[in-house]
Design a protein around this motif. Sequence first.
Motif, mmCIF file in Angstrom:
data_model
loop_
_atom_site.group_PDB
_atom_site.id
_atom_site.type_symbol
_atom_site.label_atom_id
_atom_site.label_comp_id
_atom_site.label_asym_id
_atom_site.label_seq_id
_atom_site.Cartn_x
_atom_site.Cartn_y
_atom_site.Cartn_z
ATOM 1 N N GLY A 1 -14.711 -3.862 3.139
ATOM 2 C CA GLY A 1 -13.870 -2.711 2.867
ATOM 3 C C GLY A 1 -13.706 -1.818 4.084
ATOM 4 N N MET A 2 -12.573 -1.112 4.122
ATOM 5 C CA MET A 2 -12.301 -0.168 5.201
ATOM 6 C C MET A 2 -11.264 0.818 4.714
ATOM 7 S SD MET A 2 -10.251 -2.936 7.459
ATOM 8 C CE MET A 2 -11.239 -4.235 6.736
ATOM 9 N N MET B 1 -2.566 13.707 2.994
ATOM 10 C CA MET B 1 -2.614 12.261 2.841
ATOM 11 C C MET B 1 -4.064 11.812 2.696
ATOM 12 S SD MET B 1 0.370 11.534 2.728
ATOM 13 C CE MET B 1 1.987 11.980 3.228
ATOM 14 N N LEU B 2 -4.298 10.995 1.731
ATOM 15 C CA LEU B 2 -5.632 10.466 1.499
ATOM 16 C C LEU B 2 -5.786 9.114 2.170
ATOM 17 C CD1 LEU B 2 -6.002 11.215 -2.297
ATOM 18 C CD2 LEU B 2 -6.968 12.488 -0.398
ATOM 19 N N PRO B 3 -6.999 8.757 2.544
ATOM 20 C CA PRO B 3 -7.202 7.411 3.069
ATOM 21 C C PRO B 3 -6.954 6.380 1.968
ATOM 22 C CG PRO B 3 -9.188 8.763 3.309
ATOM 23 C CD PRO B 3 -8.193 9.551 2.534
ATOM 24 N N VAL B 4 -6.439 5.247 2.359
ATOM 25 C CA VAL B 4 -6.219 4.137 1.444
ATOM 26 C C VAL B 4 -7.325 3.125 1.694
ATOM 27 C CG1 VAL B 4 -4.639 2.273 0.808
ATOM 28 C CG2 VAL B 4 -3.730 4.509 1.475
ATOM 29 N N GLU B 5 -8.003 2.703 0.646
ATOM 30 C CA GLU B 5 -9.060 1.711 0.810
ATOM 31 C C GLU B 5 -8.454 0.318 0.749
ATOM 32 O OE1 GLU B 5 -13.506 0.524 -0.739
ATOM 33 O OE2 GLU B 5 -12.376 2.003 -1.853
ATOM 34 N N VAL B 6 -8.794 -0.504 1.739
ATOM 35 C CA VAL B 6 -8.318 -1.878 1.804
ATOM 36 C C VAL B 6 -9.510 -2.787 2.063
ATOM 37 C CG1 VAL B 6 -5.994 -1.273 2.602
ATOM 38 C CG2 VAL B 6 -7.801 -1.688 4.270
ATOM 39 N N MET C 1 0.843 -1.161 0.000
ATOM 40 C CA MET C 1 0.000 0.000 0.000
ATOM 41 C C MET C 1 0.894 1.232 0.000
ATOM 42 S SD MET C 1 -2.929 -1.010 2.726
ATOM 43 C CE MET C 1 -2.012 -2.159 3.730
ATOM 44 N N ALA C 2 0.785 2.021 -0.996
ATOM 45 C CA ALA C 2 1.603 3.229 -1.100
ATOM 46 C C ALA C 2 0.825 4.431 -0.604
ATOM 47 C CB ALA C 2 2.012 3.447 -2.549
ATOM 48 N N LYS C 3 1.551 5.409 -0.086
ATOM 49 C CA LYS C 3 0.897 6.648 0.324
ATOM 50 C C LYS C 3 0.349 7.355 -0.899
ATOM 51 C CE LYS C 3 3.288 7.850 4.531
ATOM 52 N NZ LYS C 3 3.918 8.933 5.263
ATOM 53 N N LYS C 4 -0.819 7.913 -0.769
ATOM 54 C CA LYS C 4 -1.424 8.659 -1.859
ATOM 55 C C LYS C 4 -1.459 10.116 -1.443
ATOM 56 C CE LYS C 4 -4.137 4.765 -3.377
ATOM 57 N NZ LYS C 4 -5.440 4.236 -3.690
ATOM 58 N N LYS C 5 -0.824 10.985 -2.209
ATOM 59 C CA LYS C 5 -0.760 12.395 -1.854
ATOM 60 C C LYS C 5 -1.465 13.242 -2.901
ATOM 61 C CE LYS C 5 3.718 12.090 0.395
ATOM 62 N NZ LYS C 5 5.073 12.614 0.466
ATOM 63 N N ILE C 6 -2.074 14.311 -2.431
ATOM 64 C CA ILE C 6 -2.592 15.331 -3.330
ATOM 65 C C ILE C 6 -2.121 16.669 -2.793
ATOM 66 C CG2 ILE C 6 -4.635 14.037 -4.039
ATOM 67 C CD1 ILE C 6 -6.240 15.893 -2.140
ATOM 68 N N GLU C 7 -2.156 17.657 -3.607
ATOM 69 C CA GLU C 7 -1.805 19.007 -3.174
ATOM 70 C C GLU C 7 -3.105 19.767 -2.967
ATOM 71 O OE1 GLU C 7 1.605 20.655 -4.177
ATOM 72 O OE2 GLU C 7 2.559 18.734 -4.320
ATOM 73 N N ALA D 1 -4.678 1.131 12.209
ATOM 74 C CA ALA D 1 -5.950 1.700 12.647
ATOM 75 C C ALA D 1 -6.801 1.880 11.392
ATOM 76 C CB ALA D 1 -5.724 3.038 13.343
ATOM 77 N N VAL D 2 -8.043 1.407 11.447
ATOM 78 C CA VAL D 2 -8.926 1.462 10.291
ATOM 79 C C VAL D 2 -10.299 1.989 10.694
ATOM 80 C CG1 VAL D 2 -7.767 -0.467 9.133
ATOM 81 C CG2 VAL D 2 -9.752 -0.913 10.569
ATOM 82 N N THR D 3 -11.042 2.410 9.680
ATOM 83 C CA THR D 3 -12.431 2.826 9.864
ATOM 84 C C THR D 3 -13.268 2.093 8.833
ATOM 85 O OG1 THR D 3 -11.725 5.004 10.609
ATOM 86 C CG2 THR D 3 -14.011 4.789 9.877
#
Length: 89
Positions: free
Chosen positions: A51-52, A17-22, A1-7, A70-72
């Motif tokens: 999904g989380m 940092m965006l949430p990563v869906e797993v 799982m890679a970090k997903k960044k946006i500006e 930690a997940v939601t």
Amino acid sequence: MAKKKIETSADDMTPVMLPVEVAVSAAQGLNLRAAPSMDAAVLAVLPKGAGMFVDSNQLPADGTIPPWLAVTTGKLSGYVDSKYLEEVT
């Protein structure tokens, strides 16, 4: 799982940092726990494919995955053993 960044914008170049869906990859499901420990109370058992979201700030830049994340999921938040997750693409 890679970090997903946006500006955020051209004026504010702070990366967000965006949430990563797993999803649960374990056939028997996965325990959602109250703390990052096998001894912690089980809040729910998440079925295979559930999904989380993981806050990508938990994921080191070197690509390693911590043993607990930690997940939601829905209205529940807790910790899961990361070896039973797969990234949703």
